[in-house]
Scaffold this motif. Sequence first.
Motif, PDB file in Angstrom:
ATOM      1  N   SER A  81      33.500  41.559  40.624  1.00 58.33           N
ATOM      2  CA  SER A  81      32.430  42.261  41.329  1.00 58.33           C
ATOM      3  C   SER A  81      31.099  41.545  41.197  1.00 58.33           C
ATOM      4  O   SER A  81      30.819  40.910  40.187  1.00 58.33           O
TER       5      SER A  81
ATOM      6  N   TYR B 127      31.262  51.495  38.120  1.00 60.94           N
ATOM      7  CA  TYR B 127      32.424  50.740  38.620  1.00 60.94           C
ATOM      8  C   TYR B 127      33.352  50.359  37.471  1.00 60.94           C
ATOM      9  O   TYR B 127      34.567  50.489  37.570  1.00 60.94           O
TER      10      TYR B 127
ATOM     11  N   TYR C 144      37.296  43.309  33.913  1.00 60.35           N
ATOM     12  CA  TYR C 144      36.261  43.485  34.942  1.00 60.35           C
ATOM     13  C   TYR C 144      35.303  42.312  34.789  1.00 60.35           C
ATOM     14  O   TYR C 144      34.677  42.162  33.734  1.00 60.35           O
TER      15      TYR C 144
ATOM     16  N   ILE D 150      39.381  43.131  38.141  1.00 60.26           N
ATOM     17  CA  ILE D 150      38.381  43.458  39.151  1.00 60.26           C
ATOM     18  C   ILE D 150      37.260  42.424  39.055  1.00 60.26           C
ATOM     19  O   ILE D 150      36.764  42.135  37.968  1.00 60.26           O
TER      20      ILE D 150
ATOM     21  N   ILE E  21      35.823  44.291  44.111  1.00 55.42           N
ATOM     22  CA  ILE E  21      35.727  45.745  44.007  1.00 55.42           C
ATOM     23  C   ILE E  21      35.333  46.394  45.336  1.00 55.42           C
ATOM     24  O   ILE E  21      35.816  47.470  45.654  1.00 55.42           O
TER      25      ILE E  21
END
Length: 120
Positions: free
Chosen positions: A83, A90, A102, A81, A56
């Motif tokens: 991270s 986010y 994510y 994503i 990210i």
Amino acid sequence: MKTVILIDDEPWALESLYHVFRWEENGFQVIGRYTDSGKGWTAIVNDTPEVVFIDIRMPVMSGLEVAAKAQCLRCPPLFIIVSGYDLFQYAQQALRLGVFDYCIKPVERATAQELLAKLS
């Protein structure tokens, strides 16, 4: 085989992503690994992967910026994503861009397996 590109500016994280997933036995082929988001973007445009795992926060372009930019492509890839930040802000931005998932670093093997099953 579904094609995959991995993008993370931290070499250790990129290697971890590559090794934690059982790519081939789940029908995926990693066709590129990049520590530079600009080079990763070029690979996305030229190689048209079906899936992109991207950090990210990176210099040049963030993972969210790359995902947003990819929306203009004829066949945009699915974005995951990755991270080190467990921030709702986010995740919310990622959802608005239509990313597939994510994940928080480091990605655990069980999480990786579940994610590949969902992608299949």
